[in-house]
Write an enzyme that holds these catalytic residues in place. Structure first.
Site, mmCIF file in Angstrom:
data_model
loop_
_atom_site.group_PDB
_atom_site.id
_atom_site.type_symbol
_atom_site.label_atom_id
_atom_site.label_comp_id
_atom_site.label_asym_id
_atom_site.label_seq_id
_atom_site.Cartn_x
_atom_site.Cartn_y
_atom_site.Cartn_z
ATOM 1 N N TYR A 68 34.644 -15.444 -31.309
ATOM 2 C CA TYR A 68 34.201 -14.801 -30.077
ATOM 3 C C TYR A 68 33.029 -15.570 -29.481
ATOM 4 C CZ TYR A 68 29.827 -13.196 -32.018
ATOM 5 O OH TYR A 68 28.563 -13.165 -32.533
ATOM 6 N N LYS A 70 29.642 -14.582 -26.455
ATOM 7 C CA LYS A 70 29.043 -13.687 -25.467
ATOM 8 C C LYS A 70 28.372 -14.536 -24.397
ATOM 9 C CE LYS A 70 28.358 -9.612 -28.308
ATOM 10 N NZ LYS A 70 27.356 -8.670 -28.869
ATOM 11 N N GLU A 71 28.583 -14.111 -23.149
ATOM 12 C CA GLU A 71 28.049 -14.830 -22.001
ATOM 13 C C GLU A 71 27.295 -13.847 -21.110
ATOM 14 O OE1 GLU A 71 29.826 -17.794 -18.578
ATOM 15 O OE2 GLU A 71 31.093 -16.137 -19.205
ATOM 16 N N LYS A 83 28.893 -18.756 -9.159
ATOM 17 C CA LYS A 83 28.625 -17.838 -10.264
ATOM 18 C C LYS A 83 28.364 -18.671 -11.507
ATOM 19 C CE LYS A 83 30.815 -13.807 -12.369
ATOM 20 N NZ LYS A 83 32.048 -12.995 -12.267
#
Length: 161
Positions: A68, A70-71, A83
């Site tokens: 996994y 996370k951002e 973005k």
């Protein structure tokens, strides 16, 4: 060591339409719908799609490396249709990257088409330079291609502008 990668993808949809999808959380919903087996799944950990929103990407079974990442969204610029997000846990951070920043920019080509520019900026310790080859725009390229096709099919069928 610092690095930069970029990839442009042409889509036959107006930039404003593409930006509407890419700006907020709709992009993650489309990723789950179109690319679950390729890129994995995305879930919102925190936020409403604006700056500070945290997403968790869970990679498909059998993917090598971390399971996994996370951002956090660090910049959303409606004027530039830009973005940016930075990986802060999991993914390439776990293998030694100090900074791994991804951005998507929607550039108007003309009133009926646009370019989705994907970029990756990274920093890694000079002693780990061999890991720099892990940095890639490939997942964003797959996303842009799938979403671009989706938008071309759905925009053309519902709008004759």
């Amino acid at each position: 060591m610092k690095g930069y990668l970029s990839h442009d993808f042409l889509v036959e949809v107006p930039a404003a339409v593409v930006w509407d999808v890419y700006r907020g959380l709709q992009l993650g919903k489309l990723l789950n719908q179109l690319l679950r087996d390729v890129i994995g799944t995305v879930e919102v950990v925190y936020g409403d799609g604006g700056v500070g929103t945290i997403l968790k990407f869970t990679f498909p079974p059998g993917t090598s490396g971390p399971s996994y990442m996370k951002e956090v969204f660090t910049k959303i610029d409606d004027e530039q249709r830009l973005k940016e997000g930075e990986i802060f846990e999991g993914g390439l951070k776990d293998v030694g990257f100090e900074v791994y920043r991804q951005s998507l920019q929607i550039i108007e080509k003309n009133d009926q088409s646009s370019i989705i520019r994907s970029t990756v900026e990274y920093e890694i310790d000079d002693e780990l330079h061999e890991l720099a080859s892990l940095a890639t725009t490939k997942p964003m390229e797959a996303l842009n291609e799938a979403v671009g096709k989706y938008l071309e099919q759905n925009w053309d069928s519902s709008n004759n502008q």
